[in-house]
Design an enzyme around this catalytic site. Sequence first.
Site, PDB file in Angstrom:
ATOM      1  N   ARG A 170     -45.427 -28.112  26.005  1.00 52.48           N
ATOM      2  CA  ARG A 170     -46.254 -28.574  27.124  1.00 52.48           C
ATOM      3  C   ARG A 170     -46.919 -27.402  27.833  1.00 52.48           C
ATOM      4  O   ARG A 170     -47.736 -27.602  28.726  1.00 52.48           O
ATOM      5  CB  ARG A 170     -45.391 -29.325  28.139  1.00 52.48           C
ATOM      6  CG  ARG A 170     -45.060 -30.727  27.693  1.00 52.48           C
ATOM      7  CD  ARG A 170     -44.458 -31.544  28.807  1.00 52.48           C
ATOM      8  NE  ARG A 170     -44.152 -32.873  28.313  1.00 52.48           N
ATOM      9  CZ  ARG A 170     -43.128 -33.612  28.718  1.00 52.48           C
ATOM     10  NH1 ARG A 170     -42.317 -33.159  29.656  1.00 52.48           N
ATOM     11  NH2 ARG A 170     -42.924 -34.807  28.207  1.00 52.48           N
ATOM     12  N   GLU A 179     -45.713 -33.327  17.990  1.00 54.82           N
ATOM     13  CA  GLU A 179     -45.680 -34.787  17.840  1.00 54.82           C
ATOM     14  C   GLU A 179     -45.091 -35.196  16.493  1.00 54.82           C
ATOM     15  O   GLU A 179     -44.376 -36.180  16.401  1.00 54.82           O
ATOM     16  CB  GLU A 179     -47.077 -35.393  18.020  1.00 54.82           C
ATOM     17  CG  GLU A 179     -47.547 -35.418  19.464  1.00 54.82           C
ATOM     18  CD  GLU A 179     -46.616 -36.196  20.390  1.00 54.82           C
ATOM     19  OE1 GLU A 179     -45.929 -37.113  19.931  1.00 54.82           O
ATOM     20  OE2 GLU A 179     -46.555 -35.854  21.583  1.00 54.82           O
ATOM     21  N   GLN A 199     -39.175 -38.303  14.546  1.00 53.78           N
ATOM     22  CA  GLN A 199     -37.831 -38.809  14.237  1.00 53.78           C
ATOM     23  C   GLN A 199     -36.741 -37.883  14.761  1.00 53.78           C
ATOM     24  O   GLN A 199     -35.617 -37.938  14.310  1.00 53.78           O
ATOM     25  CB  GLN A 199     -37.637 -38.961  12.724  1.00 53.78           C
ATOM     26  CG  GLN A 199     -37.933 -40.345  12.212  1.00 53.78           C
ATOM     27  CD  GLN A 199     -39.231 -40.399  11.454  1.00 53.78           C
ATOM     28  OE1 GLN A 199     -39.952 -39.404  11.374  1.00 53.78           O
ATOM     29  NE2 GLN A 199     -39.561 -41.538  10.914  1.00 53.78           N
ATOM     30  N   LEU A 209     -34.168 -30.596   9.907  1.00 48.35           N
ATOM     31  CA  LEU A 209     -34.842 -31.599  10.747  1.00 48.35           C
ATOM     32  C   LEU A 209     -34.882 -32.970  10.070  1.00 48.35           C
ATOM     33  O   LEU A 209     -35.062 -33.980  10.737  1.00 48.35           O
ATOM     34  CB  LEU A 209     -36.287 -31.170  11.029  1.00 48.35           C
ATOM     35  CG  LEU A 209     -36.548 -30.357  12.295  1.00 48.35           C
ATOM     36  CD1 LEU A 209     -38.030 -30.051  12.417  1.00 48.35           C
ATOM     37  CD2 LEU A 209     -36.068 -31.098  13.534  1.00 48.35           C
ATOM     38  N   TYR A 262     -49.318 -44.050  15.951  1.00 46.12           N
ATOM     39  CA  TYR A 262     -48.764 -43.436  17.165  1.00 46.12           C
ATOM     40  C   TYR A 262     -49.205 -41.973  17.302  1.00 46.12           C
ATOM     41  O   TYR A 262     -49.698 -41.552  18.350  1.00 46.12           O
ATOM     42  CB  TYR A 262     -47.223 -43.517  17.135  1.00 46.12           C
ATOM     43  CG  TYR A 262     -46.624 -42.632  18.182  1.00 46.12           C
ATOM     44  CD1 TYR A 262     -46.613 -43.022  19.507  1.00 46.12           C
ATOM     45  CD2 TYR A 262     -46.139 -41.355  17.865  1.00 46.12           C
ATOM     46  CE1 TYR A 262     -46.121 -42.197  20.498  1.00 46.12           C
ATOM     47  CE2 TYR A 262     -45.647 -40.519  18.833  1.00 46.12           C
ATOM     48  CZ  TYR A 262     -45.636 -40.948  20.155  1.00 46.12           C
ATOM     49  OH  TYR A 262     -45.170 -40.110  21.120  1.00 46.12           O
ATOM     50  N   ASP A 289     -44.662 -45.896  20.898  1.00 38.24           N
ATOM     51  CA  ASP A 289     -43.508 -45.645  20.028  1.00 38.24           C
ATOM     52  C   ASP A 289     -42.322 -46.466  20.539  1.00 38.24           C
ATOM     53  O   ASP A 289     -42.472 -47.289  21.452  1.00 38.24           O
ATOM     54  CB  ASP A 289     -43.183 -44.141  19.976  1.00 38.24           C
ATOM     55  CG  ASP A 289     -42.623 -43.622  21.296  1.00 38.24           C
ATOM     56  OD1 ASP A 289     -42.681 -44.361  22.310  1.00 38.24           O
ATOM     57  OD2 ASP A 289     -42.117 -42.487  21.314  1.00 38.24           O
ATOM     58  N   CYS A 330     -35.707 -44.931  38.476  1.00 39.41           N
ATOM     59  CA  CYS A 330     -36.933 -45.373  37.804  1.00 39.41           C
ATOM     60  C   CYS A 330     -38.021 -45.784  38.797  1.00 39.41           C
ATOM     61  O   CYS A 330     -37.775 -46.593  39.697  1.00 39.41           O
ATOM     62  CB  CYS A 330     -36.601 -46.544  36.880  1.00 39.41           C
ATOM     63  SG  CYS A 330     -38.047 -47.143  35.998  1.00 39.41           S
ATOM     64  N   SER A 357     -32.164 -43.131   7.232  1.00 36.14           N
ATOM     65  CA  SER A 357     -32.664 -44.207   8.086  1.00 36.14           C
ATOM     66  C   SER A 357     -32.251 -45.594   7.574  1.00 36.14           C
ATOM     67  O   SER A 357     -31.955 -46.471   8.365  1.00 36.14           O
ATOM     68  CB  SER A 357     -34.180 -44.114   8.226  1.00 36.14           C
ATOM     69  OG  SER A 357     -34.765 -44.088   6.961  1.00 36.14           O
TER      70      SER A 357
HETATM   71  S1  SF4 Z   1     -35.977 -50.327  36.090  1.00 36.12           S
HETATM   72 FE1  SF4 Z   1     -34.505 -49.880  34.519  1.00 36.12          FE
HETATM   73  S2  SF4 Z   1     -34.929 -51.343  32.864  1.00 36.12           S
HETATM   74 FE2  SF4 Z   1     -36.692 -51.351  34.234  1.00 36.12          FE
HETATM   75  S3  SF4 Z   1     -38.114 -49.909  33.286  1.00 36.12           S
HETATM   76 FE3  SF4 Z   1     -36.901 -48.787  34.805  1.00 36.12          FE
HETATM   77  S4  SF4 Z   1     -35.170 -47.929  33.703  1.00 36.12           S
HETATM   78 FE4  SF4 Z   1     -36.110 -49.511  32.416  1.00 36.12          FE
END
Ligand code: SF4
Length: 373
Positions: A32, A44, A49, A87, A127, A145, A209, A313
């Site tokens: 980055r 990328e 994988q 890898l 992707y 992805d 989140c 896989s």
């Molecule tokens: S709140 Fe939780 S389940 Fe919803 S997108 Fe964020 S991390 Fe994922």
Amino acid sequence: VTAFEPDAELLALFRKHLPDWFEREQRDLVWRRERDPYKIWISEVMLQQTRVDQAEPYFVRFLEAFPDVHALARANLDVVLLKWEGLGYYSRARNLHRAANVVMESHGGYLPRSRERLRALPGIGEYTSAAIASLAFGERAAAVDGNVIRVIARAFELEGDRKSGRLRATVREIVESLIPHDEPGRFNEAMMELGARVCTPRSPDCAECPLRPRCLAFHHGSQESFPQVINRKSVPHYDVAVGIIMHADRFADRFLVQKRAENAMLGGLWEFPGGKVEDGESAEEACIREVFEETGLVVAVQSELSPVSHAYSHFRVTLHPYVCTVTSGELHNDGLERQWIDVSEASELAFPRANRLILERLMTSQTSDHPRG
Ligand code: SF4
């Protein structure tokens, strides 16, 4: 369950809070640090994988060996595979090498700037072309992805198997409606980062989140149920016998290795001869049979090394290695590359991970074990 329609606020969280979160929380990853198309491409492909922490040292090593497209294109494929060793998914390395040559021959040494033309290069799919086009060239292309599918499937509680084309298409449609004209690459990166670090497959860290206030899965406590897993297939397992055939006379500590055909799985890598154990035969019997069928050499087993298990896989294998000596026969002249090497020479050839583990067991046994009989 009451329907909880995706609303303007949820979309706003994606458009505003997600990039803000990424600005604050993004990791300082080596690729980055500069937005160089070649480096973005290599990173990328490695990340297709491989986890970030595993890929980083390989990325540094690969860039040292092949600092630009020109260096990669003119390198010998054996050296490229050696730098890639460990890898896995070696077709990525072979395709990088092929693509570098196409870039030199057909694009004047510069990666093509559009998603469509990137996609025409070996090893660059839907992707990866979107990721490179958006990150390196600012094209408004949705990179979808597994991480992105997970985030969107949870946030919108989308039905459908996580591997299904239908779910992927719906996710793409949603991401395409969200992706900004300004810095689309950062948006894609933010999505990937959220999926990799917060909205993880197990125990997502919803407290951290930025989508939590309107995420449907969080709202219903259904995070572990999305994306859905329907039709889970069991992964087959094979027992494979492997012969470490020691040279009979002059080169007492040398053993036979052969190169896999380039169009095969793990193509271009070196390995010990061997093959699947059939029903009704022991691994030792399979070793003797497979070695004869593959090489033309009749061998006697001298000792056994501890088995090596490895997961690919779509299947898992347990390799049963046997140290053998040749009793008769002649090496086939079938066009396959073979050579007698010792353990120090093995470090200059690329081996699949499971064969490398056998080499380590062989080195240990050469310093501690005594052959049978
Ligand atoms: S709140 Fe939780 S389940 Fe919803 S997108 Fe964020 S991390 Fe994922």
